[in-house]
Enzyme design. Structure first.
Site, PDB file in Angstrom:
ATOM      1  CE1 TYR A   1      12.192  12.297 -22.854  1.00  3.03           C
ATOM      2  CE2 TYR A   1      10.523  12.260 -22.051  1.00  3.03           C
ATOM      3  CZ  TYR A   1      11.326  12.068 -22.761  1.00  3.03           C
ATOM      4  OH  TYR A   1      10.869  10.723 -23.012  1.00  3.03           O
TER       5      TYR A   1
ATOM      6  CG  ASN B   1       3.450   6.765 -18.366  1.00  2.00           C
ATOM      7  OD1 ASN B   1       2.934   8.532 -18.626  1.00  2.00           O
ATOM      8  ND2 ASN B   1       4.250   6.517 -17.976  1.00  2.00           N
TER       9      ASN B   1
ATOM     10  CB  VAL C   1       5.047  -1.242 -16.247  1.00  2.00           C
ATOM     11  CG1 VAL C   1       5.536  -2.364 -16.697  1.00  2.00           C
ATOM     12  CG2 VAL C   1       3.738  -0.024 -16.114  1.00  2.00           C
TER      13      VAL C   1
ATOM     14  N   GLY D   1       0.471   6.813  -4.378  1.00  3.45           N
ATOM     15  CA  GLY D   1      -0.126   6.403  -5.422  1.00  3.45           C
ATOM     16  C   GLY D   1      -1.356   6.628  -5.919  1.00  3.45           C
TER      17      GLY D   1
ATOM     18  NE  ARG E   1       8.347  14.377 -14.652  1.00  2.00           N
ATOM     19  CZ  ARG E   1       8.539  13.477 -14.476  1.00  2.00           C
ATOM     20  NH1 ARG E   1       8.463  12.755 -13.226  1.00  2.00           N
ATOM     21  NH2 ARG E   1       8.104  12.407 -15.019  1.00  2.00           N
TER      22      ARG E   1
ATOM     23  CG  ASN F   1      10.963   0.070 -10.145  1.00  2.00           C
ATOM     24  OD1 ASN F   1      12.089  -0.135 -10.766  1.00  2.00           O
ATOM     25  ND2 ASN F   1      10.634   1.998  -9.763  1.00  2.00           N
TER      26      ASN F   1
HETATM   27  N1  UDP Z   1       6.573   5.597  -9.459  1.00  2.00           N
HETATM   28  C1  UDP Z   1       6.307   4.957  -8.002  1.00  2.00           C
HETATM   29  N2  UDP Z   1       7.256   3.696  -7.820  1.00  2.00           N
HETATM   30  C2  UDP Z   1       7.948   3.147  -8.496  1.00  2.00           C
HETATM   31  C3  UDP Z   1       8.191   4.015 -10.356  1.00  2.00           C
HETATM   32  C4  UDP Z   1       7.053   4.854 -10.215  1.00  2.00           C
HETATM   33  O1  UDP Z   1       4.409   4.914  -7.731  1.00  2.00           O
HETATM   34  O2  UDP Z   1       8.571   2.424  -8.548  1.00  2.00           O
HETATM   35  C5  UDP Z   1       5.302   6.443  -9.650  1.00  2.00           C
HETATM   36  C6  UDP Z   1       5.837   8.078 -10.323  1.00  2.00           C
HETATM   37  O3  UDP Z   1       5.620   8.619  -9.187  1.00  2.00           O
HETATM   38  C7  UDP Z   1       4.567   8.534 -11.096  1.00  2.00           C
HETATM   39  C8  UDP Z   1       4.006   7.491 -11.486  1.00  2.00           C
HETATM   40  O4  UDP Z   1       4.357   6.566 -11.139  1.00  2.00           O
HETATM   41  O5  UDP Z   1       4.504   9.280 -10.617  1.00  2.00           O
HETATM   42  C9  UDP Z   1       4.981   7.169 -13.460  1.00  2.00           C
HETATM   43  O6  UDP Z   1       5.942   7.005 -13.211  1.00  2.00           O
HETATM   44  P1  UDP Z   1       7.368   6.578 -14.990  1.00  2.00           P
HETATM   45  O7  UDP Z   1       8.723   6.095 -13.839  1.00  2.00           O
HETATM   46  O8  UDP Z   1       7.147   5.081 -15.480  1.00  2.00           O
HETATM   47  O9  UDP Z   1       7.294   7.316 -16.289  1.00  2.00           O
HETATM   48  P2  UDP Z   1       7.109   9.134 -16.102  1.00  2.00           P
HETATM   49  O10 UDP Z   1       5.349   9.511 -15.985  1.00  2.00           O
HETATM   50  O11 UDP Z   1       6.769  10.002 -14.451  1.00  2.00           O
HETATM   51  O12 UDP Z   1       7.307  10.167 -16.621  1.00  2.00           O
END
Ligand code: UDP
Length: 257
Positions: free
Chosen positions: A85, A114, A128, A147, A82, A130
């Site tokens: 970024y 987010n 969101v 989760g 990560r 997904n």
């Molecule tokens: N996440 C998930 N399922 C998915 C996509 C993301 O459980 O299909 C989780 C991911 O591991 C993270 C959170 O949701 O803990 C938010 O992920 P996202 O990719 O939206 O953004 P981030 O906050 O990680 O940049």
């Protein structure tokens, strides 16, 4: 970079921001944050324009304090996937402060948490989009790593209102803009399942990255006090137009195939 005519504002929203992009285009992300930001800062400097940098809650990495205030220096793993970024955006913030100090360029730094809403890409890869697409197509909702991690989701119109207020203020920042209502990823899945009435079920799958932040929530005291801003749209309210958008995308794809 030369642009003829008057320029009042340079707004740098560039950069892929989905964690799936961190593996797909890592060097492009670093270049966008570093070289791209500097080119746009030069443009702002030449025109004496106000420069706004889209930064991110990712500058806090996997935070050890909660909620995150702007004066928290963060916990980013330099060697992690990560970091392209996270460190890219941290560098862009430092560039902003340096242009401000050395050239007097007026800068505004917004740390975006987010965000979701209509017009997201269905294949964006973030949670969101997904979950909405999975619920609408009857696929299982993929909970990465269990989760139980949390996020705080801000509706796009609230974010835009916050960004405009910051742009028109005289505050350099950084300023968190996000919705402090924190929920687990599992609760997000359950909410989307309830709102869609979908027969899909949540399934646990491996996390995308080991450094997935466990908790994230903005402290928005600064935005409240300096900009008179706070979010107005609850997650349930914001998910309705968002789901309408994904339904539209889904039907459109289904009819053209
Ligand atoms: N996440 C998930 N399922 C998915 C996509 C993301 O459980 O299909 C989780 C991911 O591991 C993270 C959170 O949701 O803990 C938010 O992920 P996202 O990719 O939206 O953004 P981030 O906050 O990680 O940049």
């Amino acid at each position: 970079l030369h642009i003829a005519g008057d320029i009042d504002y340079v707004i740098n929203m560039a950069c892929p921001a989905s964690p799936v992009d961190f593996d797909r285009v890592p060097l492009e992300i670093m270049r966008t944050c570093a070289v791209g930001s500097q080119m746009l800062l030069e443009l702002a400097r030449a025109h004496m324009a106000v420069y706004l940098q889209a930064s991110t809650s990712e500058v806090y990495g996997d935070p050890e304090i909660h909620p995150q205030r702007e004066d928290y220096c963060g916990n980013v793993n330099i060697a992690g996937p990560r970091a392209v970024y996270d460190e890219g955006k941290r560098y862009a913030e430092t560039l902003c402060h340096t242009y401000h100090r050395h050239h007097g360029t007026p800068v505004r730094i917004v740390r975006i948490f987010n965000t979701y809403g209509p017009r997201m890409r269905p294949d964006d890869g973030r949670v969101v989009s997904n979950f909405c697409m999975q619920a609408l197509t009857g696929e299982p909702l993929t909970l990465y790593g269990g989760g139980e991690q949390t996020r705080s989701f801000c509706y796009c119109e609230d974010l835009i209102d916050g960004i405009f207020r910051l742009l028109h203020s005289d505050f350099t920042g950084p300023c968190n803009i996000g919705n402090p209502a924190e929920i687990t990823v599992r609760e997000l899945a359950e909410t989307i399942l309830e709102l869609t009435g979908s027969g899909s079920e949540p399934v646990i799958v491996p996390a995308l990255h080991a450094d997935d932040p466990k908790r994230r929530r903005p402290d928005i005291t600064r935005a409240r006090e300096l900009l008179g801003w706070e979010p107005k749209v609850s997650l349930r309210e914001g998910l309705k137009p968002t789901l309408e958008w994904f339904r539209f995308v889904f039907n459109d794809t289904a009819t053209t195939e």
